[in-house]
Design an enzyme around this catalytic site. Structure first.
Site, mmCIF file in Angstrom:
data_model
loop_
_atom_site.group_PDB
_atom_site.id
_atom_site.type_symbol
_atom_site.label_atom_id
_atom_site.label_comp_id
_atom_site.label_asym_id
_atom_site.label_seq_id
_atom_site.Cartn_x
_atom_site.Cartn_y
_atom_site.Cartn_z
ATOM 1 N NE ARG A 92 -4.344 0.131 2.408
ATOM 2 C CZ ARG A 92 -5.282 -0.805 2.570
ATOM 3 N NH1 ARG A 92 -5.001 -2.069 2.453
ATOM 4 N NH2 ARG A 92 -6.501 -0.440 2.842
ATOM 5 N NE ARG A 161 -13.789 -2.959 6.968
ATOM 6 C CZ ARG A 161 -12.955 -3.164 5.946
ATOM 7 N NH1 ARG A 161 -13.083 -4.241 5.187
ATOM 8 N NH2 ARG A 161 -11.982 -2.329 5.685
ATOM 9 N NE ARG A 172 -11.026 2.255 4.605
ATOM 10 C CZ ARG A 172 -12.045 1.439 4.328
ATOM 11 N NH1 ARG A 172 -13.281 1.828 4.534
ATOM 12 N NH2 ARG A 172 -11.814 0.255 3.847
HETATM 13 P P1 AMP Z 1 -8.517 -3.090 3.976
HETATM 14 O O1 AMP Z 1 -9.410 -4.184 4.441
HETATM 15 O O2 AMP Z 1 -7.478 -3.566 2.989
HETATM 16 O O3 AMP Z 1 -9.267 -1.886 3.489
HETATM 17 O O4 AMP Z 1 -7.669 -2.620 5.252
HETATM 18 C C1 AMP Z 1 -8.306 -2.108 6.397
HETATM 19 C C2 AMP Z 1 -7.337 -1.261 7.195
HETATM 20 O O5 AMP Z 1 -6.235 -2.082 7.623
HETATM 21 C C3 AMP Z 1 -6.700 -0.117 6.432
HETATM 22 O O6 AMP Z 1 -7.514 1.043 6.383
HETATM 23 C C4 AMP Z 1 -5.437 0.099 7.250
HETATM 24 O O7 AMP Z 1 -5.731 0.744 8.485
HETATM 25 C C5 AMP Z 1 -5.026 -1.324 7.585
HETATM 26 N N1 AMP Z 1 -4.166 -1.920 6.541
HETATM 27 C C6 AMP Z 1 -4.462 -2.993 5.758
HETATM 28 N N2 AMP Z 1 -3.453 -3.264 4.923
HETATM 29 C C7 AMP Z 1 -2.484 -2.355 5.189
HETATM 30 C C8 AMP Z 1 -1.205 -2.101 4.641
HETATM 31 N N3 AMP Z 1 -0.713 -2.840 3.644
HETATM 32 N N4 AMP Z 1 -0.483 -1.073 5.154
HETATM 33 C C9 AMP Z 1 -0.959 -0.319 6.172
HETATM 34 N N5 AMP Z 1 -2.179 -0.482 6.707
HETATM 35 C C10 AMP Z 1 -2.941 -1.494 6.228
#
Ligand code: AMP
Length: 219
Positions: A92, A161, A172
């Protein structure tokens, strides 16, 4: 090791990465590795990592590169990742993409799928999204599972969530533009990016991805 298929799936939150990765993982018989799912499981289980990151997740900010790099490095030591993996939500940041290169060594990322969607569509999708806390199944707020609060797949609790609330969605999207969008040029420079119109129905998106993967000899 040379046949390992590592696929990075890029796209804003709500682009459909989770849904498409679940389908592709079944089709390609490689695991779906979602750092978001791993972090949410840690929060749910109140592990030390979970306690450390819970407020960061709720606010829609990114957790530290070191922490997620460690999670992914560990995940790649598991047997089921020998044939490859679909990476959802990782990398990311550019620092994570560089760490991934280092974790994978010579046998690096094979394809980067970019699920392209408009901000208005993802905002609408995220605010109506409900998720099973146990198996990760995704529902809409109008689905019976969301209304009853019970997952029809596993019986787990279906919830909204924290980071799908309006302020966190905005946050985000900003974080995506700032930290993650630059990864497109990073992988484009290597000729690895396939672009997919994520505004279509999920079945059409899957069909388009499978056709593009087949053109590249995957699947
Ligand atoms: P997601 O389900 O991929 O949208 O991830 C949910 C949350 O987890 C994100 O908004 C971040 O807070 C954290 N997160 C997930 N993957 C990462 C990553 N690769 N780097 C940093 N934070 C992450």
């Amino acid at each position: 090791m040379s046949a390992r298929v590592i696929i990075v799936v890029l796209g804003k939150q709500g682009a459909g990465k989770g849904t498409q990765c679940k389908r592709l993982a079944a089709h390609l018989a490689i695991p779906h590795v979602s750092t978001g799912d791993m972090l949410r499981a840690a929060v749910r289980d109140a592990t030390p990592t979970g306690l450390e990151v819970s407020s960061i997740l709720a606010a829609g900010q990114l957790v530290s590169d070191d922490l997620v790099n460690r999670l992914v490095r560990e995940r790649f030591t598991a047997d089921d990742a020998r044939g490859g993996a679909l990476l959802d939500g990782f990398p990311r940041t550019l620092a994570q993409a560089e760490a991934l290169d280092e974790i994978l060594g010579d046998d690096g990322v094979k394809i980067c799928i970019n699920l392209d969607v408009t901000n208005s569509l993802v905002t609408e999708r995220l605010s109506s999204r409900r998720v099973c806390q146990e198996c990760g199944n995704i529902y809409r707020d109008s689905d019976i599972e969301a209304i009853s609060g019970t997952c029809s797949n596993c019986g787990g609790d279906v919830i909204q969530r924290d980071d799908d609330l309006p302020a966190a969605i905005l946050q985000r999207l900003e974080v995506y533009e700032r930290d993650t969008a630059p990864l497109l040029s990073f992988y484009e420079g290597r000729g690895l990016v396939v672009r997919v119109d994520g505004d279509q129905e999920p079945d059409a998106v899957t069909a388009q991805i499978l056709a593009l993967l087949a053109q590249r000899g995957v699947g």
